[in-house]
Design a protein around this motif. Sequence first.
Motif, PDB file in Angstrom:
ATOM      1  N   GLU A  94       0.844  -1.185   0.000  1.00  0.00           N
ATOM      2  CA  GLU A  94       0.000   0.000   0.000  1.00  0.00           C
ATOM      3  C   GLU A  94       0.885   1.242   0.000  1.00  0.00           C
ATOM      4  O   GLU A  94       1.886   1.288   0.721  1.00  0.00           O
ATOM      5  CB  GLU A  94      -0.898  -0.013   1.237  1.00  0.00           C
ATOM      6  N   LEU A  95       0.531   2.224  -0.816  1.00  0.00           N
ATOM      7  CA  LEU A  95       1.351   3.424  -0.967  1.00  0.00           C
ATOM      8  C   LEU A  95       0.498   4.676  -0.918  1.00  0.00           C
ATOM      9  O   LEU A  95      -0.424   4.844  -1.706  1.00  0.00           O
ATOM     10  CB  LEU A  95       2.116   3.389  -2.294  1.00  0.00           C
ATOM     11  N   GLU A  96       0.821   5.558   0.025  1.00  0.00           N
ATOM     12  CA  GLU A  96       0.235   6.888   0.046  1.00  0.00           C
ATOM     13  C   GLU A  96       1.291   7.842  -0.480  1.00  0.00           C
ATOM     14  O   GLU A  96       2.242   8.190   0.212  1.00  0.00           O
ATOM     15  CB  GLU A  96      -0.180   7.289   1.462  1.00  0.00           C
ATOM     16  N   LEU A  97       1.134   8.240  -1.737  1.00  0.00           N
ATOM     17  CA  LEU A  97       2.101   9.102  -2.406  1.00  0.00           C
ATOM     18  C   LEU A  97       1.652  10.551  -2.245  1.00  0.00           C
ATOM     19  O   LEU A  97       0.547  10.918  -2.667  1.00  0.00           O
ATOM     20  CB  LEU A  97       2.195   8.726  -3.888  1.00  0.00           C
ATOM     21  N   ILE A  98       2.502  11.379  -1.632  1.00  0.00           N
ATOM     22  CA  ILE A  98       2.114  12.750  -1.327  1.00  0.00           C
ATOM     23  C   ILE A  98       3.234  13.710  -1.738  1.00  0.00           C
ATOM     24  O   ILE A  98       4.386  13.302  -1.883  1.00  0.00           O
ATOM     25  CB  ILE A  98       1.795  12.929   0.170  1.00  0.00           C
ATOM     26  N   PRO A  99       2.916  14.993  -1.935  1.00  0.00           N
ATOM     27  CA  PRO A  99       3.947  15.969  -2.290  1.00  0.00           C
ATOM     28  C   PRO A  99       5.071  15.994  -1.256  1.00  0.00           C
ATOM     29  O   PRO A  99       4.834  15.862  -0.052  1.00  0.00           O
ATOM     30  CB  PRO A  99       3.188  17.294  -2.330  1.00  0.00           C
ATOM     31  N   GLN A 100       6.292  16.185  -1.731  1.00  0.00           N
ATOM     32  CA  GLN A 100       7.454  16.095  -0.853  1.00  0.00           C
ATOM     33  C   GLN A 100       7.418  17.140   0.272  1.00  0.00           C
ATOM     34  O   GLN A 100       7.712  16.842   1.432  1.00  0.00           O
ATOM     35  CB  GLN A 100       8.723  16.244  -1.676  1.00  0.00           C
ATOM     36  N   GLY A 101       7.067  18.369  -0.072  1.00  0.00           N
ATOM     37  CA  GLY A 101       6.986  19.400   0.955  1.00  0.00           C
ATOM     38  C   GLY A 101       5.902  19.116   1.977  1.00  0.00           C
ATOM     39  O   GLY A 101       6.054  19.404   3.168  1.00  0.00           O
ATOM     40  N   THR A 102       4.806  18.527   1.523  1.00  0.00           N
ATOM     41  CA  THR A 102       3.728  18.153   2.434  1.00  0.00           C
ATOM     42  C   THR A 102       4.189  17.063   3.384  1.00  0.00           C
ATOM     43  O   THR A 102       3.881  17.092   4.583  1.00  0.00           O
ATOM     44  CB  THR A 102       2.495  17.682   1.640  1.00  0.00           C
ATOM     45  N   LEU A 103       4.946  16.096   2.869  1.00  0.00           N
ATOM     46  CA  LEU A 103       5.483  15.036   3.728  1.00  0.00           C
ATOM     47  C   LEU A 103       6.377  15.635   4.815  1.00  0.00           C
ATOM     48  O   LEU A 103       6.266  15.280   5.997  1.00  0.00           O
ATOM     49  CB  LEU A 103       6.275  14.032   2.897  1.00  0.00           C
ATOM     50  N   ALA A 104       7.265  16.538   4.414  1.00  0.00           N
ATOM     51  CA  ALA A 104       8.156  17.169   5.377  1.00  0.00           C
ATOM     52  C   ALA A 104       7.366  17.902   6.463  1.00  0.00           C
ATOM     53  O   ALA A 104       7.661  17.783   7.661  1.00  0.00           O
ATOM     54  CB  ALA A 104       9.096  18.142   4.661  1.00  0.00           C
ATOM     55  N   GLU A 105       6.350  18.652   6.063  1.00  0.00           N
ATOM     56  CA  GLU A 105       5.581  19.425   7.038  1.00  0.00           C
ATOM     57  C   GLU A 105       4.698  18.520   7.897  1.00  0.00           C
ATOM     58  O   GLU A 105       4.486  18.813   9.082  1.00  0.00           O
ATOM     59  CB  GLU A 105       4.734  20.477   6.322  1.00  0.00           C
ATOM     60  N   ARG A 106       4.198  17.427   7.341  1.00  0.00           N
ATOM     61  CA  ARG A 106       3.388  16.503   8.146  1.00  0.00           C
ATOM     62  C   ARG A 106       4.231  15.873   9.252  1.00  0.00           C
ATOM     63  O   ARG A 106       3.765  15.699  10.377  1.00  0.00           O
ATOM     64  CB  ARG A 106       2.772  15.422   7.251  1.00  0.00           C
ATOM     65  N   LEU A 107       5.487  15.534   8.945  1.00  0.00           N
ATOM     66  CA  LEU A 107       6.381  14.993   9.966  1.00  0.00           C
ATOM     67  C   LEU A 107       6.715  16.050  11.017  1.00  0.00           C
ATOM     68  O   LEU A 107       6.676  15.785  12.225  1.00  0.00           O
ATOM     69  CB  LEU A 107       7.660  14.475   9.314  1.00  0.00           C
ATOM     70  N   ARG A 108       7.042  17.256  10.538  1.00  0.00           N
ATOM     71  CA  ARG A 108       7.388  18.330  11.473  1.00  0.00           C
ATOM     72  C   ARG A 108       6.207  18.673  12.361  1.00  0.00           C
ATOM     73  O   ARG A 108       6.357  18.865  13.590  1.00  0.00           O
ATOM     74  CB  ARG A 108       7.830  19.577  10.711  1.00  0.00           C
ATOM     75  N   ALA A 109       5.022  18.758  11.773  1.00  0.00           N
ATOM     76  CA  ALA A 109       3.827  19.092  12.541  1.00  0.00           C
ATOM     77  C   ALA A 109       3.549  18.027  13.602  1.00  0.00           C
ATOM     78  O   ALA A 109       3.256  18.349  14.764  1.00  0.00           O
ATOM     79  CB  ALA A 109       2.625  19.233  11.611  1.00  0.00           C
ATOM     80  N   GLY A 110       3.642  16.773  13.219  1.00  0.00           N
ATOM     81  CA  GLY A 110       3.414  15.705  14.184  1.00  0.00           C
ATOM     82  C   GLY A 110       4.371  15.800  15.347  1.00  0.00           C
ATOM     83  O   GLY A 110       3.977  15.659  16.516  1.00  0.00           O
ATOM     84  N   GLY A 111       5.645  16.040  15.053  1.00  0.00           N
ATOM     85  CA  GLY A 111       6.642  16.159  16.106  1.00  0.00           C
ATOM     86  C   GLY A 111       6.438  17.372  16.990  1.00  0.00           C
ATOM     87  O   GLY A 111       6.809  17.365  18.174  1.00  0.00           O
ATOM     88  N   ALA A 112       5.836  18.427  16.442  1.00  0.00           N
ATOM     89  CA  ALA A 112       5.605  19.663  17.199  1.00  0.00           C
ATOM     90  C   ALA A 112       4.256  19.659  17.924  1.00  0.00           C
ATOM     91  O   ALA A 112       3.895  20.646  18.560  1.00  0.00           O
ATOM     92  CB  ALA A 112       5.685  20.864  16.262  1.00  0.00           C
ATOM     93  N   GLY A 113       3.519  18.552  17.801  1.00  0.00           N
ATOM     94  CA  GLY A 113       2.233  18.462  18.480  1.00  0.00           C
ATOM     95  C   GLY A 113       1.100  19.159  17.756  1.00  0.00           C
ATOM     96  O   GLY A 113       0.070  19.480  18.350  1.00  0.00           O
TER      97      GLY A 113
END
Length: 251
Positions: A94-113
């Motif tokens: 299974e693959l959720e393919l998303i824009p690269q900048g969105t991936l970066a911000e989703r990780l950062r956002a998760g880590g920042a709460g």
Amino acid sequence: MDKVVATAGEAVADVPDGASLAVGGFGLSGAPNVLIQALYERGTGGLKVVSNNCGAMESGLAVLLAAGRIARVTGSYIGGNKEFARQYLAGELELELIPQGTLAERLRAGGAGIPAFYTPAGVGTQVAEGGLPWRYDGSGGVALASPPKEVREFDGVEYVLERGIRTDFALVRAARGDRHGNLVFRRAARNFNPLAAMAGRITIAEVEELVEPGAIDPDAVHVPGVFVQRVVPLTEEQAADKRIEFRTVSG
């Protein structure tokens, strides 16, 4: 406060089948190869991986991918990994393919709460409207498609709502780290590593050079130790093993 673990095998010993992993690296640069190999040797499978790509040239996450240990990937790039493409199109992955900048911000956002955020990337496409094939049925049909996302207008511009990403574990590689878990990355190997480190509930860092607390200038720290739970010092041979995906020269 001493977060050093003697071996990579010991550091990943409690990663269960089906765990979600945020994994640093971009291509082969900065990939936590030693930790990935330890997971492979342990036999862990059914993994849900969040990473920019899935390795290449039988290195990085390609080790787990080739062994059929990865069930789902959230990432931005399939690239030249033919086995990745084969498993996806065959319905094995299974693959959720998303824009690269969105991936970066989703990780950062998760880590920042931060649970979610709005971005213009993907508005007017299947990223926002849904219908991207997450899993094929092996016969060319779509077995599972992405759902539509909320779109909202701000100041006359439409934005799509994206969720922050949190994972059970994170695997990263750093150039230097101290016993408190403070990490420093080198040049291009920095890439997604700090973001992955922030997103993991339990973050494991393999470090090329282990130093004592205080040896790293606080202003030079890329990831504070508060985000890191385990530190694995590499041997000289492991630290020197840095593969190149596409070797180029200039005359």
